[in-house]
Design a protein around this motif. Structure first.
Motif, PDB file in Angstrom:
ATOM      1  N   TYR A  47       5.430  -2.059  11.048  1.00  0.00           N
ATOM      2  CA  TYR A  47       4.223  -1.225  10.972  1.00  0.00           C
ATOM      3  C   TYR A  47       2.916  -1.996  10.765  1.00  0.00           C
ATOM      4  O   TYR A  47       1.849  -1.412  10.919  1.00  0.00           O
TER       5      TYR A  47
ATOM      6  N   ASP B 249       0.473  -2.110  -1.469  1.00  0.00           N
ATOM      7  CA  ASP B 249       1.178  -1.059  -0.748  1.00  0.00           C
ATOM      8  C   ASP B 249       1.478   0.077  -1.715  1.00  0.00           C
ATOM      9  O   ASP B 249       1.815  -0.154  -2.879  1.00  0.00           O
TER      10      ASP B 249
ATOM     11  N   ARG C 159       4.002   4.202   2.145  1.00  0.00           N
ATOM     12  CA  ARG C 159       3.176   5.168   2.874  1.00  0.00           C
ATOM     13  C   ARG C 159       2.951   4.717   4.311  1.00  0.00           C
ATOM     14  O   ARG C 159       2.783   5.546   5.212  1.00  0.00           O
ATOM     15  N   TRP C 160       2.996   3.403   4.554  1.00  0.00           N
ATOM     16  CA  TRP C 160       2.787   2.885   5.903  1.00  0.00           C
ATOM     17  C   TRP C 160       3.745   3.511   6.904  1.00  0.00           C
ATOM     18  O   TRP C 160       3.372   3.791   8.045  1.00  0.00           O
TER      19      TRP C 160
ATOM     20  N   ARG D  34       3.108   7.718   7.737  1.00  0.00           N
ATOM     21  CA  ARG D  34       1.767   8.282   7.943  1.00  0.00           C
ATOM     22  C   ARG D  34       1.752   9.330   9.055  1.00  0.00           C
ATOM     23  O   ARG D  34       1.186  10.413   8.894  1.00  0.00           O
ATOM     24  N   LYS D  35       2.362   9.035  10.181  1.00  0.00           N
ATOM     25  CA  LYS D  35       2.360   9.971  11.307  1.00  0.00           C
ATOM     26  C   LYS D  35       3.173  11.222  10.984  1.00  0.00           C
ATOM     27  O   LYS D  35       2.779  12.335  11.333  1.00  0.00           O
TER      28      LYS D  35
ATOM     29  N   LEU E  21       3.716  12.536   8.032  1.00  0.00           N
ATOM     30  CA  LEU E  21       2.983  13.356   7.073  1.00  0.00           C
ATOM     31  C   LEU E  21       1.873  14.146   7.770  1.00  0.00           C
ATOM     32  O   LEU E  21       1.654  15.323   7.485  1.00  0.00           O
ATOM     33  N   GLN E  22       1.174  13.490   8.692  1.00  0.00           N
ATOM     34  CA  GLN E  22       0.121  14.176   9.445  1.00  0.00           C
ATOM     35  C   GLN E  22       0.692  15.296  10.297  1.00  0.00           C
ATOM     36  O   GLN E  22       0.080  16.359  10.436  1.00  0.00           O
TER      37      GLN E  22
ATOM     38  N   SER F  24       5.192  14.743   1.173  1.00  0.00           N
ATOM     39  CA  SER F  24       5.027  13.789   0.086  1.00  0.00           C
ATOM     40  C   SER F  24       4.743  14.562  -1.203  1.00  0.00           C
ATOM     41  O   SER F  24       3.905  15.465  -1.218  1.00  0.00           O
TER      42      SER F  24
ATOM     43  N   SER G  17      -8.275  -2.389   5.323  1.00  0.00           N
ATOM     44  CA  SER G  17      -7.481  -1.386   4.629  1.00  0.00           C
ATOM     45  C   SER G  17      -8.124  -1.013   3.307  1.00  0.00           C
ATOM     46  O   SER G  17      -8.146   0.145   2.908  1.00  0.00           O
TER      47      SER G  17
ATOM     48  N   ARG H 209      -9.391   2.733   2.036  1.00  0.00           N
ATOM     49  CA  ARG H 209      -8.925   3.372   0.809  1.00  0.00           C
ATOM     50  C   ARG H 209     -10.095   3.767  -0.072  1.00  0.00           C
ATOM     51  O   ARG H 209     -10.133   4.839  -0.656  1.00  0.00           O
TER      52      ARG H 209
ATOM     53  N   LYS I 123     -11.865   6.803   1.423  1.00  0.00           N
ATOM     54  CA  LYS I 123     -11.070   8.005   1.212  1.00  0.00           C
ATOM     55  C   LYS I 123     -11.175   8.458  -0.240  1.00  0.00           C
ATOM     56  O   LYS I 123     -11.339   9.656  -0.522  1.00  0.00           O
TER      57      LYS I 123
END
Length: 227
Positions: A24, A83, A162-163, A166-167, A169-170, A176, A216, A220, A223
């Protein structure tokens, strides 16, 4: 520096990575290196943390990026990026209805775990032991991809980076869940033989990793500000 700016860096580079990073993160770093330094020849190897550490010690790899803790006196070890480990559960699981869980909610559950030797497995085992969690039944899979597919299929719950989700979860393919009073972080480490000098190819690879880490970190922070 002038040579790097003129794309004059050459050489071969054997890079290793543990699975989460190799599946990833590493492809993006290699793509950046290839775009900026097309004369660098790159060969990658992906395995679990223990196997990658052994390959670096045996000089089969020049440099590697792993997620597990490294305590080897013959290796140079640098923490590169942070991470986040999260608890994921199937959408139909009873825990999916809760906004937050405690260690009591995690008792007597079916857990999806990585194989021994994995950095993620070591992290999960440590937490399960610290929290005194009784595992009803474990299922072992050999990659993060397989773990998340098992959770999505409803087999059990898991602690994952989480890496890797991600897709999912979206797309709301799994959920989660926050663990009360717990924010689970770990470091990714860059390793190489301690007595090995850095080549130009290794330097540009490391530079691209630092660039990814900086990017990254900004995401973060942004966000967190928005929240």
């Amino acid at each position: 520096e002038i040579k790097q700016l003129s794309n004059g860096v050459t050489g071969a580079l054997k890079i290793g990575a543990s699975y989460t990073i190799g599946e990833y993160i590493l492809p993006f770093v290699v793509a950046d290196v290839a775009a900026h330094y097309p004369k660098v020849e790159i060969e990658t190897s992906v395995a679990n943390t223990e196997e990658i550490i052994k390959a670096v010690q045996d000089r089969h790899l020049d440099i590697a990026f792993v997620e597990g803790e490294v305590n080897c006196s013959d290796l140079s070890v640098h923490s590169m990026m942070e991470d986040e480990i999260i608890l994921v559960v199937p959408n139909q699981h009873p825990l999916a209805k809760l906004p937050i869980v405690t260690s009591e909610h995690l008792q007597d559950q079916v857990w999806i775990l990585r194989e021994c030797g994995s950095g993620t497995r070591a992290f999960s085992d440590k937490l399960i032991k610290e929290w005194g969690i009784k595992v009803r039944k474990p299922y072992i899979f050999g990659s993060g991809q397989a773990v998340k597919q098992a959770v999505t299929a409803g087999l059990g719950i898991a602690l994952v980076s989480r890496w890797i989700v991600r897709k999912e979860l979206q797309a709301k393919e799994l959920k989660s869940i926050r663990i009360k009073g717990k924010r689970l972080n770990r470091s990714f480490y860059l390793i190489r033989p301690r007595d090995q000098e850095m080549t130009e190819a290794m330097e540009v690879f490391t530079q691209q990793l630092f660039a990814l880490e900086s990017s990254s970190g900004k995401k973060r922070t942004k966000k967190g500000t928005e929240m």
